[in-house]
Design a protein around this motif. Sequence first.
Motif: not given
Length: 570
Positions: A347-356, A394-400, A442-453
Amino acid sequence: MIGEHTVKSQRPRSVHDTKALQEQAESAKFMAQTGESGAEEWSQWSSCSVTCGQGSQVRTRTCVSPYGTHCSGPLRESRVCNNTAPCPVHGVWEEWSPWSLCSFTCGRGHRTRTRMCAPPQHGGRACDGPETQTKLCNIALCPVDGQWQEWSSWSDCSVTCANGTQQRTRQCSAAAHGGSECRGHWAESRECHNPDCTANGQWNPWGPWSGCSKSCDGGWQRRARVCQGAAVTGQQCDGTGEEVRKCSDQRCPAPYEICPEDYAVSMVWRRTPSGELAFNRCPPNATGTTSRRCSLDHRGMAFWEQPSYARCITNEFRYLQQSVQGHLAKGQRMLAGDGMSQVTKNLLDLTQRRNFYAGDLLSSVEILRNVTETFKRASYEPSSDDVQNFFQIISNLLEEENKEKWEDAQKIYPGAVELMQVIEEFIHIVGLGMKDFHNAYLMTGNLVASIQRLPAVSVMTDINFPMKGRKGMVDWARNSEDKVVIPKGLFVSQSADMEGSPVFILGTVLYKTLGLMLPSPKNHTVVNSKVIAVTVRPEPKATESHLEIELAHLANGTMHPYCALWDSTI
């Protein structure tokens, strides 16, 4: 003839040798007369060279010359020998005959051809191979006549008293390839007899309404009912046996309120009234249907909107979606979890193609939901690669650049809201696999996430997010006006109501572009097109205790009273 023979003489090597040969011949005569060495006697004739037919025999002799002289005459003789046995003659095939006509004038038949074998003689071998060859032929499809099916059961009697009629029908299977239709009647009727009617007539239920006589500008529908049971001395049913009502009252659209037939994006869009949708098949690389709405502009003129691809799913996404459902159905523990890891990579490979298409966004949400559900069922702990791949998807799906696709998709399903719910569930699964006091950032181009226990007793200060001083923090997150402060008292007050020291899983996510996908969402804080989402969950206990967090407690000077997408009920 027998007795005839061929004489082979020795050939002199040179002119000078000729004289020497003559001298040797004279010497040989002398030696023969005087009894000295010379030519020996001939050997026996050899066997004939063939066992049948004409052949040859040979015999030889040796020249004995102790003085080096040559013997006169030939040293080898041959003769013809005739064997009286005739030679065997093998059988020989003649040419193939032409192919025969097809054995049937329609349907599957066959054609044949033959050949003759000239017979062998004198013990020769017979011909080798087939005498006949066959091949299939199919000149034309045979006509199929229509066939009557079985009669249906007789219908109920048309009346409940006195004499009436019954009917039954039968269907004719369709004729094909020029066959004839069924002959005879498709319906039969007969009389049926009931006891005499002794009561007044009663109405049967109303039949269904007929179709409207017009599609717009007002038409008519009718329905009927039958009066049953009126005896000769009884009373007829009161009222009428037919009703009529108006239908299709809406005004027929004027010509300028109808979108004309149009050819766009390699599709023909048929003439459509305003307010309605026209449909076409999706492009060849996808399945589903694409739609296009005919709308009215501010002047009341019809115009075509852009086509919607929210129901189009490319073949690659469809295949991946089906493979996930297969793993989900199996429910195998480690095997299912490992399979989901591969699914996230694909799925990561498919969403990186941008042509969907917009439909692929909704398909991706469903794939992620099934992946998360499979992780949960299999009690599988996602690896660090799984977590990174999940949030990168998630970051790929939420690209502007996907803004218009999300707007298109939201028209048929709130996929973005479900996506946030999937993220919350995934954060909880990751948190359950972490050790106390551990955290993932975790940080991507348009997302920052934190998970703590976090054990509740360890929360000594308020928790700030995002951590702007954190090393490697992206600029847009460091300079974001969106932030959240989770007060320590929230954990302390809740832990006092629970046995022992509860452990909390805290997930916080900052999206750079989510506000573009969710314009003015309920229970969100949208500032500068960014959304902060917070989920706080206690680790599930055997008692299945529940915790509900008042999200209003998380408000501060820059936040609205509701700053989280998810409720926190276990």
